[in-house]
Design a protein around this motif. Sequence first.
Motif, PDB file in Angstrom:
ATOM      1  N   VAL A 243       0.850  -1.185   0.000  1.00  0.00           N
ATOM      2  CA  VAL A 243       0.000   0.000   0.000  1.00  0.00           C
ATOM      3  C   VAL A 243       0.888   1.239   0.000  1.00  0.00           C
ATOM      4  O   VAL A 243       1.676   1.451   0.921  1.00  0.00           O
ATOM      5  N   LEU A 244       0.767   2.064  -1.047  1.00  0.00           N
ATOM      6  CA  LEU A 244       1.521   3.308  -1.127  1.00  0.00           C
ATOM      7  C   LEU A 244       0.802   4.449  -0.428  1.00  0.00           C
ATOM      8  O   LEU A 244       1.431   5.315   0.185  1.00  0.00           O
ATOM      9  N   ARG A 245      -0.530   4.442  -0.528  1.00  0.00           N
ATOM     10  CA  ARG A 245      -1.290   5.574  -0.016  1.00  0.00           C
ATOM     11  C   ARG A 245      -2.716   5.143   0.298  1.00  0.00           C
ATOM     12  O   ARG A 245      -3.325   4.378  -0.458  1.00  0.00           O
ATOM     13  N   ARG A 246      -3.227   5.600   1.411  1.00  0.00           N
ATOM     14  CA  ARG A 246      -4.617   5.337   1.778  1.00  0.00           C
ATOM     15  C   ARG A 246      -5.471   6.506   1.309  1.00  0.00           C
ATOM     16  O   ARG A 246      -5.276   7.642   1.734  1.00  0.00           O
ATOM     17  N   PHE A 247      -6.437   6.229   0.430  1.00  0.00           N
ATOM     18  CA  PHE A 247      -7.336   7.268  -0.050  1.00  0.00           C
ATOM     19  C   PHE A 247      -8.587   7.369   0.835  1.00  0.00           C
ATOM     20  O   PHE A 247      -8.952   8.450   1.281  1.00  0.00           O
ATOM     21  N   GLU A 248      -9.266   6.241   1.032  1.00  0.00           N
ATOM     22  CA  GLU A 248     -10.476   6.223   1.849  1.00  0.00           C
ATOM     23  C   GLU A 248     -10.440   5.009   2.761  1.00  0.00           C
ATOM     24  O   GLU A 248      -9.989   3.929   2.362  1.00  0.00           O
ATOM     25  N   ASP A 249     -10.960   5.196   3.983  1.00  0.00           N
ATOM     26  CA  ASP A 249     -10.973   4.117   4.970  1.00  0.00           C
ATOM     27  C   ASP A 249     -12.273   4.229   5.754  1.00  0.00           C
ATOM     28  O   ASP A 249     -12.410   5.075   6.636  1.00  0.00           O
ATOM     29  N   ALA A 250     -13.247   3.411   5.410  1.00  0.00           N
ATOM     30  CA  ALA A 250     -14.552   3.389   6.062  1.00  0.00           C
ATOM     31  C   ALA A 250     -14.782   2.009   6.662  1.00  0.00           C
ATOM     32  O   ALA A 250     -14.059   1.057   6.342  1.00  0.00           O
ATOM     33  N   PRO A 251     -15.780   1.852   7.533  1.00  0.00           N
ATOM     34  CA  PRO A 251     -16.010   0.542   8.148  1.00  0.00           C
ATOM     35  C   PRO A 251     -16.264  -0.580   7.147  1.00  0.00           C
ATOM     36  O   PRO A 251     -15.935  -1.738   7.421  1.00  0.00           O
ATOM     37  N   PHE A 252     -16.837  -0.245   5.984  1.00  0.00           N
ATOM     38  CA  PHE A 252     -17.189  -1.286   5.012  1.00  0.00           C
ATOM     39  C   PHE A 252     -16.463  -1.136   3.677  1.00  0.00           C
ATOM     40  O   PHE A 252     -16.665  -1.939   2.770  1.00  0.00           O
ATOM     41  N   TYR A 253     -15.614  -0.110   3.533  1.00  0.00           N
ATOM     42  CA  TYR A 253     -15.050   0.201   2.223  1.00  0.00           C
ATOM     43  C   TYR A 253     -13.659   0.819   2.374  1.00  0.00           C
ATOM     44  O   TYR A 253     -13.420   1.602   3.298  1.00  0.00           O
ATOM     45  N   SER A 254     -12.775   0.474   1.449  1.00  0.00           N
ATOM     46  CA  SER A 254     -11.462   1.129   1.415  1.00  0.00           C
ATOM     47  C   SER A 254     -11.050   1.378  -0.026  1.00  0.00           C
ATOM     48  O   SER A 254     -11.403   0.625  -0.940  1.00  0.00           O
ATOM     49  N   ARG A 255     -10.299   2.459  -0.209  1.00  0.00           N
ATOM     50  CA  ARG A 255      -9.701   2.780  -1.506  1.00  0.00           C
ATOM     51  C   ARG A 255      -8.250   3.159  -1.247  1.00  0.00           C
ATOM     52  O   ARG A 255      -7.963   3.967  -0.360  1.00  0.00           O
ATOM     53  N   SER A 256      -7.348   2.574  -2.038  1.00  0.00           N
ATOM     54  CA  SER A 256      -5.920   2.760  -1.810  1.00  0.00           C
ATOM     55  C   SER A 256      -5.180   2.839  -3.133  1.00  0.00           C
ATOM     56  O   SER A 256      -5.676   2.404  -4.177  1.00  0.00           O
ATOM     57  N   LEU A 257      -3.968   3.354  -3.066  1.00  0.00           N
ATOM     58  CA  LEU A 257      -3.032   3.297  -4.180  1.00  0.00           C
ATOM     59  C   LEU A 257      -1.968   2.273  -3.810  1.00  0.00           C
ATOM     60  O   LEU A 257      -1.342   2.366  -2.749  1.00  0.00           O
TER      61      LEU A 257
END
Length: 297
Positions: A243-257
Motif C-alpha cells: 500500500v503506497l497511499r490510503r485514499f479512503e478508509d470506512a467501516p465497510f469500504y477502502s480505496r488505496s493506491l
Amino acid sequence: MPPGGYAWWYVDGVSDDGRHGLTVIAFLGSVFSPYYAWSGRADPLNHSAVNVVLYGRPGAWAMTERPRGSVARDATSLAIGPSSLHWDGTTLTIRVAEVTSPLPSRLSGTIRVRPAGITPGPFTLDAEGRHRWWPLSPASRIEVAFDRPSLRWSGDAYFDTNDGDVPLEDSFRSWTWSRSTLKRGAAILYDVERRDGSRQDLSLRFDPDGTPQPIEPPVPARLPPTLWRLPRATRSDDGAASVLRRFEDAPFYSRSLLSARICGEAVRPVHEALDLDRFTNPLVRLMLPFRMPRAPR
C-alpha cells in the motif's frame, strides 16, 4: 429503473506526479444511501447524488443526496442538483458545484475525461444477470481544474458505469477491484464473492482502443487490513503488493493506491475493497448521514 435498482457513472484519476487523486461517482438510486434503504427503495431517482472526493492537499469530500426533482437527464447529459456530466462523443465533461461534509465549504470546478478508446460492452457480475458492469474506458486521460479549492492537475484516469435491478447486498458479500495503467492500455482485476457462495474472478487487459483480452489471473497477494480492520487482498504477477497511499478508509469500504507487478510491468493500481455484510450493519448505516447529508429539495 425498477424499485431497488440503481445506476452509477464512475471516474477516478491520479495525477502524473502522484500527489493528487480524484473520484467522481454520479448515482441514481444511490447504492450506499441509508435514506434509500430506509425508504424501502421504491423510487430510485428520489435518491440521487454526485460524490466528489479529492485526495491529497487540498483534500475534500462531498456527497449530498437529492430528490428526483433535482435530476435531469437525456441521452448525453445528466444533472443532479447543481452538478452535471456531459458526453460530446469524445470527452466527458463534469462540472462540480457541491458543498463538502461534514465541515461545509464550497467545492467547484471542471473535470474533463478523454478516453483513448471505448470498450465493446458490459460484463454481468451475477448468475441471474441482475448486475452489469461496463468498463467504458479503462485507459483515459483526465484534466482537473478547480476554483474552490484552487487546484489544477492532469493524469491517467478510468471511466466506467454500473447498473442493477436489485440492491448490491442482495447478490454480493464482498469484492475487491483494481485498475492499473499499463504502457499500452490498462489491466483490471475484479474478484467478486456472491451471496450464494459462488465467485466471479475477472482478470482483463485492455488495449488502448478498448479491446479486452482475458488474461490468466495473477497470483493472490495479501494486503494489511485497514484501520477499521477491513480485510483486503489483491493479485499480482509475483504474489506481492504493498500500500503506497490510503485514499479512503470506512467501516465497510477502502480505496488505496498500491504498488504491484501486473502484466510484467511495475504499476500503481487504484484498489478498492467492499464488504457488504458490514455495510448492512444497522450501526454502520446510522453513521453514514454524517458524511452523506440529504437536501430537502
